[in-house]
Design a protein around this motif. Structure first.
Motif, PDB file in Angstrom:
ATOM      1  N   THR A 119     -27.992  31.414  -0.920  1.00 51.39           N
ATOM      2  CA  THR A 119     -27.864  31.297  -2.025  1.00 51.39           C
ATOM      3  C   THR A 119     -26.497  30.851  -2.827  1.00 51.39           C
ATOM      4  O   THR A 119     -26.305  30.371  -3.877  1.00 51.39           O
ATOM      5  CB  THR A 119     -28.291  32.821  -2.744  1.00 51.39           C
ATOM      6  N   ARG A 120     -25.427  31.147  -2.023  1.00 56.02           N
ATOM      7  CA  ARG A 120     -23.974  30.701  -2.296  1.00 56.02           C
ATOM      8  C   ARG A 120     -23.384  30.127  -1.157  1.00 56.02           C
ATOM      9  O   ARG A 120     -23.750  30.135   0.128  1.00 56.02           O
ATOM     10  CB  ARG A 120     -23.189  32.047  -2.678  1.00 56.02           C
ATOM     11  N   PRO A 151     -18.062  29.188  -6.658  1.00 55.71           N
ATOM     12  CA  PRO A 151     -18.698  30.742  -6.499  1.00 55.71           C
ATOM     13  C   PRO A 151     -18.481  31.483  -5.261  1.00 55.71           C
ATOM     14  O   PRO A 151     -18.200  30.804  -4.406  1.00 55.71           O
ATOM     15  CB  PRO A 151     -20.113  30.437  -6.787  1.00 55.71           C
ATOM     16  N   GLY A 153     -18.873  33.810  -2.180  1.00 56.70           N
ATOM     17  CA  GLY A 153     -20.185  33.794  -1.523  1.00 56.70           C
ATOM     18  C   GLY A 153     -19.819  34.666  -0.057  1.00 56.70           C
ATOM     19  O   GLY A 153     -19.099  35.792  -0.258  1.00 56.70           O
ATOM     20  N   LYS A 412     -17.403  19.795  -6.664  1.00 58.43           N
ATOM     21  CA  LYS A 412     -17.979  20.700  -7.269  1.00 58.43           C
ATOM     22  C   LYS A 412     -19.235  20.418  -8.021  1.00 58.43           C
ATOM     23  O   LYS A 412     -20.222  21.300  -8.230  1.00 58.43           O
ATOM     24  CB  LYS A 412     -16.899  20.965  -8.501  1.00 58.43           C
ATOM     25  N   VAL A 415     -22.060  21.099  -5.327  1.00 54.58           N
ATOM     26  CA  VAL A 415     -22.186  22.579  -5.319  1.00 54.58           C
ATOM     27  C   VAL A 415     -23.114  23.115  -6.370  1.00 54.58           C
ATOM     28  O   VAL A 415     -24.134  23.822  -6.363  1.00 54.58           O
ATOM     29  CB  VAL A 415     -20.950  23.441  -5.292  1.00 54.58           C
ATOM     30  N   ALA A 416     -22.956  22.530  -7.478  1.00 56.61           N
ATOM     31  CA  ALA A 416     -23.746  22.788  -8.815  1.00 56.61           C
ATOM     32  C   ALA A 416     -25.030  22.265  -8.446  1.00 56.61           C
ATOM     33  O   ALA A 416     -26.110  22.632  -8.803  1.00 56.61           O
ATOM     34  CB  ALA A 416     -23.143  22.145  -9.800  1.00 56.61           C
ATOM     35  N   ARG A 418     -26.723  21.865  -5.746  1.00 56.88           N
ATOM     36  CA  ARG A 418     -27.106  22.795  -4.817  1.00 56.88           C
ATOM     37  C   ARG A 418     -27.889  24.011  -5.498  1.00 56.88           C
ATOM     38  O   ARG A 418     -28.827  24.368  -5.128  1.00 56.88           O
ATOM     39  CB  ARG A 418     -26.280  23.451  -3.659  1.00 56.88           C
ATOM     40  N   GLN A 419     -27.034  24.700  -6.423  1.00 57.87           N
ATOM     41  CA  GLN A 419     -27.613  25.566  -7.032  1.00 57.87           C
ATOM     42  C   GLN A 419     -28.766  25.454  -7.737  1.00 57.87           C
ATOM     43  O   GLN A 419     -29.721  26.425  -8.023  1.00 57.87           O
ATOM     44  CB  GLN A 419     -26.480  26.189  -8.252  1.00 57.87           C
ATOM     45  N   GLN A 420     -29.094  24.209  -8.275  1.00 63.85           N
ATOM     46  CA  GLN A 420     -30.311  23.855  -9.024  1.00 63.85           C
ATOM     47  C   GLN A 420     -31.614  24.036  -7.935  1.00 63.85           C
ATOM     48  O   GLN A 420     -32.699  24.329  -8.459  1.00 63.85           O
ATOM     49  CB  GLN A 420     -30.382  22.539  -9.425  1.00 63.85           C
ATOM     50  N   TYR A 421     -31.315  23.950  -6.748  1.00 60.72           N
ATOM     51  CA  TYR A 421     -32.387  23.875  -5.513  1.00 60.72           C
ATOM     52  C   TYR A 421     -32.440  25.354  -5.000  1.00 60.72           C
ATOM     53  O   TYR A 421     -33.378  25.305  -4.241  1.00 60.72           O
ATOM     54  CB  TYR A 421     -32.291  22.677  -4.410  1.00 60.72           C
ATOM     55  N   VAL A 422     -31.535  26.213  -5.172  1.00 58.35           N
ATOM     56  CA  VAL A 422     -31.760  27.500  -4.574  1.00 58.35           C
ATOM     57  C   VAL A 422     -32.843  28.221  -4.535  1.00 58.35           C
ATOM     58  O   VAL A 422     -33.348  28.590  -3.570  1.00 58.35           O
ATOM     59  CB  VAL A 422     -30.431  28.279  -4.739  1.00 58.35           C
TER      60      VAL A 422
END
Length: 518
Positions: A119-120, A151, A153, A412, A415-416, A418-422
């Motif tokens: 997740t991170r 973030p 992790g 960056k 990374v953002a 990726r967070q949408q697809y977590v």
């Protein structure tokens, strides 16, 4: 279909049949071609290996023991020491071959590693500190992660935190308050892992203790029995010469596990990066408490990770379906090695290793990051792009130290993204823990018999998203869309099969959502 002798099995290769498997670090050479030859005995290829081959026609080859496999004259020849070889041809495609083998020989255990690994982003201190692991700089690195907008992790403290190998305490000259350091990292939002290996430095207090207890491997050149063996085996590895723990001895495993538990209690650690363990660090003539192949010694090193949901391995034998994190071996800071990430990751999935991590972003070779002469900023960004929608994403070199402001912003942004697809990644992770199905998949796995077996620069994230990062110096690429209706991350709709060519800005990761498969 095939013939078997006492030590040799020959399997004909059908027309248009492609084979994968055996060795993760050789995956860029797959599908296996005429002339390929690899012996798994005592050799896990510096990464993960499994005695499994799978074909696009639905066949698989399995043995519980290591074997040699060679491609010649449209045949696969399996040579071993007389152990049973299973050849199964019940499937129709690559997916069938993998799932049939998985369910039969390494079914998933229904357990997950620590979900923070997915997740991170992860952060490893290796590139920034190398062998100068110390409290001050580790805390500085962690603070910089947050100060630069990344973030928190999992944070991994790498090699050389102890006085010597086998000594389970932080060295006081570099860590004045190791427990306080870990507590501070926790307060900052990190979980903390610590690098360990199965090696014991000779001529030390711990070495003498373990020698007296017979917890080490012994030199078998004089052909003594284990009971009479008295000369510990000393092996040469990348940091010199060391003795090796013998985990065929339950008491030795208990001793080592007790030391890890001591580290967890004393320093409040969350888990361990279990490095080395390669089969070639266990000599063929070594004497152990219980007779074992070099490959079996490697597998036993894998057992220790089951105690800790927060774990990571770089070398492994078998152990598919277990809640163990497998990282691809260190890659060079080069475009050639970046192009290996996708085939290595997807073949790892075909061998039962679903909880996988690509190498450190930009590569794990620290020399490339000394000074600016050898550094390719674009390569670092494209490496981050390639990792962004893989199961895990691991940083080591500090992007804010080596990148321009624009390139740092690009990383960056990735990374953002990726967070949408977590949420979807975690859906796949949980499903994989039950079914064993890969999280990251080859195009052939999801779209069989459409001529995609040799595509190495794009992959499927589950069955829903086609991911096509740029892995060359050119800022454009061809994207091969299979049959179906696809919607791009830019909002365009395409009907496949179709090959499109796109210019890809440095901060874009091309992703295509499958709206309709037919």
């Amino acid at each position: 279909m095939y013939k078997t002798t006492a030590q040799e099995t020959v399997i004909p290769i059908e027309k248009d049949e492609k084979w994968f498997g055996g060795v993760v670090n050789e995956a860029h050479l797959m599908p296996l071609a005429e002339g390929y030859d690899f012996d798994l005995y005592g050799n896990t290829g510096t990464n993960q290996a499994v005695p499994l081959l799978v074909s696009t026609k639905g066949k698989f080859i399995w043995s519980e023991e290591p074997f040699r496999f060679a491609i010649k004259n449209n045949q696969i020849t399996i040579a071993n020491r007389g152990e049973t070889i299973t050849v199964d041809s019940l499937g129709k495609n690559l997916r069938d071959a993998y799932l049939n083998a998985s369910k039969r020989f390494f079914p998933s255990k229904g357990q997950l590693p620590d979900t923070l690994l997915f997740t991170r982003p992860q952060y490893n201190t290796w590139i920034e500190l190398v062998y100068n692991q110390n409290q001050k700089d580790i805390l500085t690195y962690a603070k910089s992660i947050i100060d630069n907008g990344f973030p928190p992790g999992v944070l991994m403290i790498d090699d050389n935190w102890a006085d010597y190998y086998g000594r389970f305490d932080f060295r006081p000259d570099r860590f004045s308050d190791a427990r306080g350091m870990v507590d501070t990292l926790h307060q900052m939002g990190f979980k903390v892992m610590l690098w360990i290996s199965p090696f014991i430095s000779p001529d030390t207090e711990v070495f003498r203790e373990l020698q007296a207890k017979k917890y080490l491997l012994y030199d078998g050149s004089d052909k003594k029995s284990w009971k009479d063996a008295d000369k510990p085996m000393i092996v040469n590895w990348w940091n010199g010469y060391s003795a090796v723990m013998d985990f065929t001895n339950p008491e030795a495993e208990k001793w080592f596990h007790d030391r890890l538990e001591y580290m967890v209690r004393t320093y409040h650690l969350d888990g361990f990066k279990l490095d080395a363990g390669d089969a070639d660090f266990y000599p063929v003539n070594a004497i152990s408490f219980r007779p074992a192949t070099p490959n079996e010694h490697s597998r036993l090193w894998g057992n220790l990770g089951k105690y800790y949901p927060l774990n990571e391995y770089r070398a492994m034998w078998k152990m598919g379906g277990e809640p163990l994190v497998q990282r691809l071996r260190d890659k060079k800071h080069s475009w050639e090695d970046l192009q290996k990430l996708i085939p290595h990751m997807t073949v790892a999935g075909l061998l039962g290793y679903q909880f996988t991590c690509p190498d450190m972003i930009g590569g794990g070779e620290f020399g490339s990051f000394i000074g600016r002469d050898n550094l390719d900023e674009e390569l670092v960004v494209r490496s981050a792009s390639c990792s962004a929608l893989m199961p895990m994403m691991q940083f080591s070199v500090a992007p804010w130290r080596v990148l321009s402001e624009d390139n740092l912003m690009a990383v960056k942004k990735l990374v953002a993204i990726r967070q949408q697809y977590v949420p979807y990644i975690m859906e796949l992770v949980r499903r994989s823990a039950e079914t064993g199905e890969p999280i990251v998949r080859t195009m052939e796995y999801e779209f069989p018999h459409q001529g995609m077996a040799e595509i190495q620069d794009q992959f499927m994230l589950g069955e829903k998203y086609l991911v096509a990062p740029v892995v060359t110096k050119e800022n454009k690429r061809k994207i091969n869309l299979p049959k179906g209706v696809w919607k791009s991350d830019e909002g365009e709709t395409f009907v496949g099969p179709k090959i499109i060519e796109k210019h890809i800005p440095i901060d874009r990761l091309p992703v295509f959502e499958l709206l309709n498969k037919e």
